[in-house]
Design a protein around this motif. Structure first.
Motif, PDB file in Angstrom:
ATOM      1  N   LEU A  41      -1.240  22.374  16.621  1.00 50.28           N
ATOM      2  CA  LEU A  41      -2.617  21.924  16.787  1.00 50.28           C
ATOM      3  C   LEU A  41      -2.709  20.476  16.348  1.00 50.28           C
ATOM      4  O   LEU A  41      -1.963  20.026  15.465  1.00 50.28           O
ATOM      5  CB  LEU A  41      -3.576  22.768  15.933  1.00 50.28           C
ATOM      6  N   LYS A  42      -3.636  19.739  16.952  1.00 46.91           N
ATOM      7  CA  LYS A  42      -3.889  18.364  16.536  1.00 46.91           C
ATOM      8  C   LYS A  42      -5.353  18.019  16.769  1.00 46.91           C
ATOM      9  O   LYS A  42      -5.949  18.426  17.773  1.00 46.91           O
ATOM     10  CB  LYS A  42      -3.012  17.361  17.289  1.00 46.91           C
ATOM     11  N   SER A  43      -5.919  17.261  15.828  1.00 46.31           N
ATOM     12  CA  SER A  43      -7.289  16.783  15.972  1.00 46.31           C
ATOM     13  C   SER A  43      -7.334  15.326  15.531  1.00 46.31           C
ATOM     14  O   SER A  43      -6.745  14.956  14.505  1.00 46.31           O
ATOM     15  CB  SER A  43      -8.246  17.611  15.108  1.00 46.31           C
ATOM     16  N   SER A  44      -8.020  14.496  16.322  1.00 45.49           N
ATOM     17  CA  SER A  44      -8.143  13.077  15.967  1.00 45.49           C
ATOM     18  C   SER A  44      -9.577  12.625  16.197  1.00 45.49           C
ATOM     19  O   SER A  44     -10.278  13.126  17.079  1.00 45.49           O
ATOM     20  CB  SER A  44      -7.188  12.216  16.798  1.00 45.49           C
ATOM     21  N   TYR A  45      -9.997  11.664  15.375  1.00 48.64           N
ATOM     22  CA  TYR A  45     -11.346  11.101  15.489  1.00 48.64           C
ATOM     23  C   TYR A  45     -11.257   9.595  15.275  1.00 48.64           C
ATOM     24  O   TYR A  45     -10.618   9.127  14.321  1.00 48.64           O
ATOM     25  CB  TYR A  45     -12.281  11.716  14.453  1.00 48.64           C
ATOM     26  N   VAL A  46     -11.871   8.839  16.184  1.00 46.63           N
ATOM     27  CA  VAL A  46     -11.836   7.380  16.129  1.00 46.63           C
ATOM     28  C   VAL A  46     -13.256   6.847  16.208  1.00 46.63           C
ATOM     29  O   VAL A  46     -14.060   7.299  17.027  1.00 46.63           O
ATOM     30  CB  VAL A  46     -10.990   6.794  17.276  1.00 46.63           C
ATOM     31  N   ASN A  47     -13.564   5.866  15.359  1.00 48.52           N
ATOM     32  CA  ASN A  47     -14.880   5.224  15.341  1.00 48.52           C
ATOM     33  C   ASN A  47     -14.661   3.712  15.329  1.00 48.52           C
ATOM     34  O   ASN A  47     -14.050   3.178  14.400  1.00 48.52           O
ATOM     35  CB  ASN A  47     -15.655   5.668  14.103  1.00 48.52           C
TER      36      ASN A  47
ATOM     37  N   PHE B 180     -21.046  -3.334  20.381  1.00 48.22           N
ATOM     38  CA  PHE B 180     -20.597  -2.146  21.096  1.00 48.22           C
ATOM     39  C   PHE B 180     -19.903  -1.211  20.111  1.00 48.22           C
ATOM     40  O   PHE B 180     -18.989  -1.618  19.377  1.00 48.22           O
ATOM     41  CB  PHE B 180     -19.631  -2.541  22.211  1.00 48.22           C
ATOM     42  N   THR B 181     -20.336   0.052  20.062  1.00 47.95           N
ATOM     43  CA  THR B 181     -19.689   1.053  19.223  1.00 47.95           C
ATOM     44  C   THR B 181     -19.097   2.136  20.113  1.00 47.95           C
ATOM     45  O   THR B 181     -19.624   2.437  21.195  1.00 47.95           O
ATOM     46  CB  THR B 181     -20.675   1.685  18.230  1.00 47.95           C
ATOM     47  N   TYR B 182     -18.005   2.710  19.642  1.00 50.33           N
ATOM     48  CA  TYR B 182     -17.337   3.746  20.436  1.00 50.33           C
ATOM     49  C   TYR B 182     -16.817   4.824  19.488  1.00 50.33           C
ATOM     50  O   TYR B 182     -16.200   4.527  18.453  1.00 50.33           O
ATOM     51  CB  TYR B 182     -16.180   3.150  21.228  1.00 50.33           C
TER      52      TYR B 182
ATOM     53  N   LEU C  88      -9.275  18.739  24.441  1.00 45.05           N
ATOM     54  CA  LEU C  88     -10.721  18.639  24.618  1.00 45.05           C
ATOM     55  C   LEU C  88     -11.175  17.293  24.075  1.00 45.05           C
ATOM     56  O   LEU C  88     -10.981  16.997  22.891  1.00 45.05           O
ATOM     57  CB  LEU C  88     -11.430  19.776  23.882  1.00 45.05           C
ATOM     58  N   THR C  89     -11.763  16.463  24.941  1.00 47.47           N
ATOM     59  CA  THR C  89     -12.139  15.094  24.587  1.00 47.47           C
ATOM     60  C   THR C  89     -13.656  14.932  24.602  1.00 47.47           C
ATOM     61  O   THR C  89     -14.312  15.332  25.574  1.00 47.47           O
ATOM     62  CB  THR C  89     -11.507  14.078  25.558  1.00 47.47           C
ATOM     63  N   HIS C  90     -14.194  14.363  23.530  1.00 50.29           N
ATOM     64  CA  HIS C  90     -15.596  13.952  23.473  1.00 50.29           C
ATOM     65  C   HIS C  90     -15.622  12.449  23.175  1.00 50.29           C
ATOM     66  O   HIS C  90     -14.959  11.986  22.248  1.00 50.29           O
ATOM     67  CB  HIS C  90     -16.359  14.687  22.373  1.00 50.29           C
ATOM     68  N   SER C  91     -16.370  11.683  23.963  1.00 48.25           N
ATOM     69  CA  SER C  91     -16.464  10.241  23.731  1.00 48.25           C
ATOM     70  C   SER C  91     -17.909   9.778  23.878  1.00 48.25           C
ATOM     71  O   SER C  91     -18.693  10.374  24.614  1.00 48.25           O
ATOM     72  CB  SER C  91     -15.560   9.466  24.694  1.00 48.25           C
ATOM     73  N   GLU C  92     -18.198   8.696  23.169  1.00 47.54           N
ATOM     74  CA  GLU C  92     -19.549   8.124  23.216  1.00 47.54           C
ATOM     75  C   GLU C  92     -19.450   6.611  23.071  1.00 47.54           C
ATOM     76  O   GLU C  92     -19.068   6.097  22.021  1.00 47.54           O
ATOM     77  CB  GLU C  92     -20.422   8.691  22.093  1.00 47.54           C
ATOM     78  N   GLY C  93     -19.751   5.896  24.152  1.00 46.65           N
ATOM     79  CA  GLY C  93     -19.780   4.443  24.125  1.00 46.65           C
ATOM     80  C   GLY C  93     -21.213   3.957  24.129  1.00 46.65           C
ATOM     81  O   GLY C  93     -22.011   4.365  24.986  1.00 46.65           O
ATOM     82  N   ASN C  94     -21.542   3.071  23.193  1.00 45.14           N
ATOM     83  CA  ASN C  94     -22.937   2.643  23.028  1.00 45.14           C
ATOM     84  C   ASN C  94     -23.003   1.123  22.967  1.00 45.14           C
ATOM     85  O   ASN C  94     -22.551   0.511  22.001  1.00 45.14           O
ATOM     86  CB  ASN C  94     -23.523   3.253  21.756  1.00 45.14           C
ATOM     87  N   SER C  95     -23.541   0.505  24.024  1.00 43.44           N
ATOM     88  CA  SER C  95     -23.835  -0.925  24.004  1.00 43.44           C
ATOM     89  C   SER C  95     -25.225  -1.092  23.398  1.00 43.44           C
ATOM     90  O   SER C  95     -26.237  -0.923  24.088  1.00 43.44           O
ATOM     91  CB  SER C  95     -23.766  -1.514  25.413  1.00 43.44           C
ATOM     92  N   ILE C  96     -25.246  -1.384  22.099  1.00 43.11           N
ATOM     93  CA  ILE C  96     -26.519  -1.438  21.383  1.00 43.11           C
ATOM     94  C   ILE C  96     -27.400  -2.546  21.935  1.00 43.11           C
ATOM     95  O   ILE C  96     -28.611  -2.375  22.113  1.00 43.11           O
ATOM     96  CB  ILE C  96     -26.254  -1.626  19.877  1.00 43.11           C
ATOM     97  N   THR C  97     -26.808  -3.689  22.265  1.00 43.79           N
ATOM     98  CA  THR C  97     -27.587  -4.819  22.777  1.00 43.79           C
ATOM     99  C   THR C  97     -28.205  -4.488  24.122  1.00 43.79           C
ATOM    100  O   THR C  97     -29.372  -4.785  24.381  1.00 43.79           O
ATOM    101  CB  THR C  97     -26.691  -6.056  22.885  1.00 43.79           C
ATOM    102  N   LEU C  98     -27.426  -3.860  24.993  1.00 41.17           N
ATOM    103  CA  LEU C  98     -27.919  -3.538  26.335  1.00 41.17           C
ATOM    104  C   LEU C  98     -28.639  -2.201  26.389  1.00 41.17           C
ATOM    105  O   LEU C  98     -29.156  -1.819  27.445  1.00 41.17           O
ATOM    106  CB  LEU C  98     -26.748  -3.526  27.330  1.00 41.17           C
TER     107      LEU C  98
ATOM    108  N   SER D 273     -11.437  -1.893  26.181  1.00 39.62           N
ATOM    109  CA  SER D 273     -11.580  -2.019  27.631  1.00 39.62           C
ATOM    110  C   SER D 273     -12.928  -1.490  28.101  1.00 39.62           C
ATOM    111  O   SER D 273     -13.361  -1.784  29.217  1.00 39.62           O
ATOM    112  CB  SER D 273     -10.459  -1.253  28.342  1.00 39.62           C
ATOM    113  N   LEU D 274     -13.581  -0.692  27.260  1.00 36.97           N
ATOM    114  CA  LEU D 274     -14.889  -0.134  27.613  1.00 36.97           C
ATOM    115  C   LEU D 274     -16.044  -1.022  27.151  1.00 36.97           C
ATOM    116  O   LEU D 274     -17.202  -0.752  27.471  1.00 36.97           O
ATOM    117  CB  LEU D 274     -15.038   1.256  26.979  1.00 36.97           C
ATOM    118  N   ASN D 275     -15.740  -2.073  26.394  1.00 38.16           N
ATOM    119  CA  ASN D 275     -16.783  -2.960  25.861  1.00 38.16           C
ATOM    120  C   ASN D 275     -17.185  -3.987  26.924  1.00 38.16           C
ATOM    121  O   ASN D 275     -16.355  -4.768  27.387  1.00 38.16           O
ATOM    122  CB  ASN D 275     -16.258  -3.675  24.619  1.00 38.16           C
ATOM    123  N   PRO D 276     -18.472  -4.039  27.334  1.00 39.12           N
ATOM    124  CA  PRO D 276     -18.867  -4.912  28.450  1.00 39.12           C
ATOM    125  C   PRO D 276     -19.039  -6.379  28.083  1.00 39.12           C
ATOM    126  O   PRO D 276     -19.628  -7.131  28.852  1.00 39.12           O
ATOM    127  CB  PRO D 276     -20.200  -4.298  28.894  1.00 39.12           C
TER     128      PRO D 276
END
Length: 845
Positions: A487-493, A518-520, A549-559, A601-604
């Motif tokens: 098993l493996k679990s990873s979390y990135v902020n 931009f936060t991810y 199983l992948t969960h992701s959240e990209g947030n451009s706070i300015t936009l 690469s996801l940061n606009p």
């Protein structure tokens, strides 16, 4: 690779003999080759003479005079009634031996090892009442009489193939000395790298880089910086895996390249010191030290490396932009200098709870400080070769990259049959700060300024936190059937706060229209299972399944742009290998893999290389998926052939897009519909004389990118590519050897552009002295200064040509010295759980 043996009569300490025997295991096997062949033939004939008779197992463990495992000892099995030899084997790295399928009868065990007295055990019975015989702790005693000493000069081949891997033995290479990991990788068999640091393996992009079996979770640019700061002297070997098993993370559609760093394997207190210098256009220097103290219960280790390098890069871009019916021509010349001061360190402790359990803690990190100067002259005209105006850019920059990582590891060997449990917990905190000032002056054809200078700066502070944990368990049902699961679990902020400011009246004024925060966040939870089965007749089968199983959240706070994704994927793999005869081996493998976009690469945000060249992230990027097939054939364990096909969906490609209004060139990552790659590879080592050997690797592949719509039209880009790597090794005498390596890669297709051929020759010479504790290496990279990246557009409506020349011809001198105890104990392999996540983060080396 050739091995030389010199016999001398002298009094030899048994510990030294054991050391020589371990360090030169390949030679030891060579010295006993006729005996072992006889053993195997006799053993095969005896053990399989009665196929219907019940078979039993005999296993045990051999220890030295200090009650430590004695590895690579020769264990012979005899019939006690007439002392007839049945079979023989060598103890493994745990000092264990195992005889499978022994027939009913009475047996004797004989153990031999260089520097030790011969030891016998038995007789003992094997029958229905004693189906498994376990012989615990056969203790060997040192040999004290006068012996014929063996002074061994042996060297591993530069390239080996084992268990579906191509292994590049960097530690034994003269040319690798003084080079960085990036330089070594770019010249590895079947591997190519583009100008941005993207690696391809036999034409397949999306290669994942691991360090010591762990993913690093860095972006392409960040990984490129890290590899450029990793000294080649710290690398033991590099494993190239085209179709990894389910035990590996599914990331990497092009396969996996695993960089194994050197590990100390000696008892007592010991260490290594190395210092080197180089000169190309500028001077370079590096120094490093590693220390290790090892006892029966505790192993304490640490190392530190410092590099101080100045490098240059020349960049030339010629392009034209069409706006309505008029054309504008750009001719750019850029001179970039890099000043790099890199510090890397590692310290840790392993505690042996008992003979079967180990717990360890390790802390590592880097602090890298860089400065850059970038002078760019852009000539603009309405016709080729004419200049109507110029833009002179002076863009100094500075950056700091810090990483601190912690690893807690536990390993338990649950029994002698191979049942094993591993657990890892990892935490990494990364803090990067980059700042570049852009100063542009505008002049007309006469050199007269026609408008005020434009001065602005971009600051890109970034913080990344990575947590990962994994569990691995191996259970052998019997000697022919083994289960691996985990098993493996990873979390990135990540938090990227991109800030742009313009200089007005000697004050920096923030420009909110060009700034972006931009936060991810990303979490991946994975489980895998793999079954390994060995059949009679030389067939091995491995089947596995990994789910993530992948969960992701990209947030451009300015936009105020929030993008959430959740997806569950299954990644099957299968491999079968069959030995047709002693000279013919056949194999087939299949795997499904994924490549996720890098965090940044996801940061606009828009990043300026100069006023007319910029890059931008794409928050809409999707993961790419690949299905890979490979058929292999081996002849006489030397010549290897591989035929492979890979189909990639939603391939992530860097596209160079022209803005006809702003007249800029934009580097932009997006998903193309597909990429298809078919490749054929041949590898063969050849011993030409007793002093000259060579290894040759040839790859021919065709790769095609396609998309139903790109810039308003269907897109296809395909090309056949030829890659040649050859290494010539010359054994001048027992302490002096030389290497010459040449590589050539013909034109290649990369996304929306075509790369021109690239080629070069390296050479080096190595001298050992002070009883082989000291080593001096001299090497020249790119002897004829020919390595240069050239690309042009594959899109008919675009016109650009780019040439990138980095400092490649470098003369290097490296001195290495080993000091302290040299009593060998097998090094512990440590598996970090967060390396994939760190591979997608910038390190600024």
């Amino acid at each position: 690779m050739l091995n030389y043996v010199k016999l001398k009569i002298k009094n030899i300490h048994p510990g030294n003999l054991a050391l020589q025997a371990y360090q030169n295991q390949t030679l030891m096997i060579t010295l006993h080759k006729h005996l072992l062949i006889s053993l195997l033939l006799l053993g095969s004939a005896t053990l399989h003479a009665q196929t219907k008779a019940p078979a039993y197992q005999i296993k045990g463990k051999v220890l030295d005079e200090n009650q430590q495992e004695l590895i690579y000892a020769l264990v012979n099995l005899y019939q006690s009634k007439d002392s007839a030899l049945v079979t023989g084997t060598l103890t493994n790295e745990q000092g264990e031996f195992n005889f499978l399928k022994a027939l009913e009868g009475s047996y004797l065990i004989e153990v031999e090892s260089m520097g030790y007295q011969k030891k016998f055990h038995g007789p003992f019975l094997v029958n229905t009442s004693h189906q498994m015989i376990t012989i615990t702790n056969i203790a060997m005693q040192p040999e004290t009489k006068q012996l014929n000493a063996v002074t061994i000069f042996a060297k591993k081949p530069l390239i080996e193939r084992k268990n579906g891997k191509v292994i590049l033995n960097v530690a034994s290479s003269t040319i690798a000395s003084g080079n960085t990991a990036m330089e070594i990788l770019s010249k590895a068999p079947g591997v190519t790298a583009d100008n941005e640091g993207n690696f391809s393996l036999r034409g397949k992009a999306g290669v994942n880089i691991m360090i010591d079996g762990k993913l690093t979770y860095l972006s392409t640019a960040q990984l490129s910086h890290l590899l450029r700061a990793t000294p080649g002297s710290s690398i033991q070997n590099i494993e190239i895996i085209s179709n990894p098993t389910a035990k590996y993370d599914a990331a990497g559609t092009g396969g996996i390249i695993n960089i194994n760093l050197k590990k100390n394997s000696s008892y007592g207190t010991n260490g290594n010191f190395q210092i080197g210098g180089g000169y190309g256009t500028f001077y370079k220097s590096d120094v490093g030290i590693s220390l290790n103290h090892r006892s029966k219960k505790v192993n304490i280790f640490g190392n530190y490396n410092y590099g101080n390098n100045k490098e240059y890069e020349d960049l030339f871009v010629k392009r034209s932009t069409k706006a309505q019916e008029s054309l504008t021509y750009f001719d750019q010349e850029a001179k970039q200098n890099y000043f790099k001061r890199n510090n890397t360190y590692k310290a840790g402790i392993d505690y042996y709870l008992n003979d079967h359990q180990i717990i360890g803690f390790m802390a590592s990190g880097y602090v890298n400080n860089n400065k850059t100067t970038d002078l760019i002259l852009t000539k603009i005209g309405a016709h080729p070769g004419t200049t109507d105006s110029t833009v002179l850019g002076d863009n100094p920059g500075k950056s700091t990259f810090r990483n601190q990582s912690y690893n807690l590891n536990y390993k338990a060997v649950l029994d002698t049959s191979g049942q094993e449990f591993n657990a890892d917990i990892d935490y990494s905190r990364i803090k990067n700060t980059e700042q570049t000032t852009y100063q542009s002056q505008f002049t007309d054809a006469n050199g007269t300024a026609f408008k005020s200078p434009l001065i602005f700066r971009n600051s890109t502070p970034a913080k990344i936190n990575i947590f990962a944990a994994k569990l691995d368990y191996a259970y052998p049902f019997n000697p022919e059937l083994k289960l691996e699961t985990g098993l493996k679990s990873s979390y990135v902020n990540t938090d990227n706060d991109f800030q742009s400011a313009e200089l007005q009246d000697n004050s920096w004024i923030n420009d909110p229209t060009k700034s972006n925060r931009f936060t991810y966040k990303e979490s991946i939870n994975a489980a895998y299972a793999a079954l390994h089965k060995t059949f009679e007749g030389g067939t091995n089968v491995q089947i596995g399944l990994r789910t993530e199983l992948t969960h992701s959240e990209g947030n451009s706070i300015t936009l105020q742009n929030l993008l959430k994704r959740s997806y569950l994927d299954f990644f099957p793999n299968f491999a079968i290998n069959h030995s047709l005869s002693k000279d013919h081996d056949l194999g087939f493998s299949y795997s499904r893999r994924i490549d996720r976009p890098g965090y940044q690469s996801l940061n606009p945000f828009i990043y300026y290389a100069d006023l007319y060249t910029l890059s931008q992230g794409n928050p809409a990027l999707k993961p790419e998926y690949a299905n890979a097939l490979e058929l292999t054939y081996g002849y006489q364990k030397k010549t290897n052939f591989a035929l492979a096909y890979t189909k990639t969906k939603d391939v992530i490609a860097t596209t160079l897009l022209t803005d006809t209004i702003k007249k800029t060139l934009l580097l932009y990552e997006q998903n193309l519909a597909s990429r298809s790659t078919i490749s054929f590879n041949i590898n063969r080592p050849v011993v030409l004389t007793n002093w000259w050997s060579t290894n040759n690797d040839v790859t021919l592949y065709y790769s095609r990118f396609s998309s139903p719509e790109l810039m308003g039209a269907p897109f296809k880009n395909g090309k056949t590519t030829f890659i040649l790597n050859t290494t010539q090794t010359f054994l001048i005498n027992k302490t002096l050897n030389a290497e010459l390596a040449a590589n050539y890669t013909s034109g290649q297709a990369y996304g929306t552009y075509i790369a021109k051929p690239i080629y070069g020759i390296d050479l080096g010479i190595s001298k050992s002295f002070a009883s082989e504790r000291a080593n001096l290496k001299f090497a020249i990279n790119d002897v004829f200064n020919t390595r240069e990246i050239k690309i042009n557009s594959a899109i008919p409506l675009q016109d650009y040509r780019l040439s990138q020349k980095q400092e490649s011809r470098i003369f290097r001198l490296t001195f290495n010295y080993n000091f302290g105890s040299t009593v060998i104990k097998p090094a512990r392999e440590r598996s970090n759980s967060s390396e994939l996540e760190q591979n997608r983060v910038k390190s600024g080396n």
